[in-house]
Design an enzyme around this catalytic site. Structure first.
Site, mmCIF file in Angstrom:
data_model
loop_
_atom_site.group_PDB
_atom_site.id
_atom_site.type_symbol
_atom_site.label_atom_id
_atom_site.label_comp_id
_atom_site.label_asym_id
_atom_site.label_seq_id
_atom_site.Cartn_x
_atom_site.Cartn_y
_atom_site.Cartn_z
ATOM 1 N N LYS A 1 0.830 -1.213 0.000
ATOM 2 C CA LYS A 1 0.000 0.000 0.000
ATOM 3 C C LYS A 1 0.859 1.254 0.000
ATOM 4 C CE LYS A 1 -2.096 -0.502 3.996
ATOM 5 N NZ LYS A 1 -1.676 -1.808 4.493
ATOM 6 N N ARG B 1 -9.461 2.059 8.672
ATOM 7 C CA ARG B 1 -9.047 0.699 9.005
ATOM 8 C C ARG B 1 -10.130 -0.061 9.755
ATOM 9 N NH1 ARG B 1 -3.267 1.257 8.812
ATOM 10 N NH2 ARG B 1 -2.043 -0.450 9.539
ATOM 11 N N ARG C 1 11.089 -6.607 5.941
ATOM 12 C CA ARG C 1 11.022 -5.147 5.952
ATOM 13 C C ARG C 1 11.824 -4.552 7.108
ATOM 14 N NH1 ARG C 1 5.003 -2.633 5.475
ATOM 15 N NH2 ARG C 1 4.918 -3.113 7.672
ATOM 16 N N ARG D 1 10.916 -3.337 10.064
ATOM 17 C CA ARG D 1 10.428 -2.226 10.869
ATOM 18 C C ARG D 1 10.285 -2.688 12.313
ATOM 19 N NH1 ARG D 1 5.066 0.259 8.478
ATOM 20 N NH2 ARG D 1 4.077 -0.773 10.254
ATOM 21 N N ARG E 1 -1.161 -8.243 13.675
ATOM 22 C CA ARG E 1 -1.598 -7.228 12.700
ATOM 23 C C ARG E 1 -2.451 -7.859 11.606
ATOM 24 N NH1 ARG E 1 3.511 -4.829 12.315
ATOM 25 N NH2 ARG E 1 3.391 -4.555 10.074
HETATM 26 P P1 AMP Z 1 0.899 1.179 9.115
HETATM 27 O O1 AMP Z 1 2.161 1.950 8.890
HETATM 28 O O2 AMP Z 1 -0.250 1.680 8.286
HETATM 29 O O3 AMP Z 1 1.098 -0.302 8.999
HETATM 30 O O4 AMP Z 1 0.475 1.455 10.647
HETATM 31 C C1 AMP Z 1 1.292 1.090 11.724
HETATM 32 C C2 AMP Z 1 0.463 1.015 12.996
HETATM 33 O O5 AMP Z 1 -0.115 2.297 13.271
HETATM 34 C C3 AMP Z 1 -0.707 0.054 12.949
HETATM 35 O O6 AMP Z 1 -0.322 -1.275 13.270
HETATM 36 C C4 AMP Z 1 -1.629 0.660 14.004
HETATM 37 O O7 AMP Z 1 -1.182 0.347 15.308
HETATM 38 C C5 AMP Z 1 -1.426 2.150 13.801
HETATM 39 N N1 AMP Z 1 -2.387 2.726 12.823
HETATM 40 C C6 AMP Z 1 -2.126 3.201 11.585
HETATM 41 N N2 AMP Z 1 -3.241 3.632 10.979
HETATM 42 C C7 AMP Z 1 -4.256 3.416 11.854
HETATM 43 C C8 AMP Z 1 -5.668 3.630 11.808
HETATM 44 N N3 AMP Z 1 -6.265 4.139 10.730
HETATM 45 N N4 AMP Z 1 -6.389 3.284 12.904
HETATM 46 C C9 AMP Z 1 -5.809 2.768 13.993
HETATM 47 N N5 AMP Z 1 -4.489 2.515 14.100
HETATM 48 C C10 AMP Z 1 -3.714 2.849 13.041
#
Ligand code: AMP
Length: 192
Positions: free
Chosen positions: A14, A89, A134, A136, A147
């Site tokens: 994404k 999400r 990755r 991270r 996740r």
């Molecule tokens: P991402 O970089 O999009 O994978 O996000 C990393 C982490 O940030 C996720 O595992 C969540 O803990 C938090 N996060 C990101 N976007 C959201 C969202 N829209 N709602 C809730 N938590 C979020």
């Protein structure tokens, strides 16, 4: 006015594709994960609270996320549209976006408001190996498992949500990065 949401499980690509589409369409790339990670790094009150959830691979509660997104989408660079990566999400967040779109339509009835949700599809076993490579901080095996579970329980229902609204564009994410970008460009230009 183009507004795109990138949906799809963690590891689907994404972020990479959202950045590319932001360049092509000259729109801001808004990643809630990036905004949260910046807040964690700067130890803001939001970051301190969000960190606990992020480290477990859980969603950060809506009461923290919605205000953050609302604030970001009020910045002047979003005037011609935006690309949301990692938001919505869950169903509650999707209703939040729907309300926001309705408001903008009422405020600017003469402007065409193209809104699409891109669902990047990748088989489960490929996701895990991509995430593990990755590196991270929240990409260890246990967090990845959580996740993916959170994705299936809370985010995947949005595929039906947006299919019903005829706003979903599904893309095969199991191809080269360039091939995915090409499929995306084609699908979005056909839809807009
Ligand atoms: P991402 O970089 O999009 O994978 O996000 C990393 C982490 O940030 C996720 O595992 C969540 O803990 C938090 N996060 C990101 N976007 C959201 C969202 N829209 N709602 C809730 N938590 C979020």
């Amino acid at each position: 006015m183009v507004k795109l949401v990138f949906l799809g499980p963690p590891g689907a690509g994404k972020g990479t594709q959202a950045v590319r589409m932001a360049e092509i369409y000259q729109l801001p790339h808004i990643s809630t994960g990036d905004i949260l990670r910046n807040n964690v790094a700067e130890q803001t009150p939001l970051g301190i609270q969000a960190k606990l959830y992020m480290n477990r691979g859980d969603l950060v509660p809506d009461k923290l996320i919605l205000g953050m997104v609302d604030h970001r989408l009020k910045q002047p660079d979003t005037e011609n549209g935006w690309i949301l990566d990692g938001f919505p999400r869950n169903v509650n967040q999707a209703y939040f976006v729907e309300k926001l779109l309705l408001k903008s339509k009422n405020e600017k009835p003469n402007v065409s408001n193209s809104f699409f949700v891109i669902n990047i599809e990748v088989p489960g076993e490929i996701l895990v190996s991509r995430l593990l490579s990755r590196g991270r901080k929240d990409d260890n095996e246990e967090t990845i498992k959580n996740r993916l579970e959170v994705y299936h329980q809370q985010t995947k229902p949005l595929v039906d949500f947006y299919t019903e609204r005829q706003q979903l564009i599904s893309i095969d994410g199991n191809q080269s990065i360039d091939a995915v970008t090409n499929s995306l460009k084609q699908a979005v230009s056909l839809s807009c």
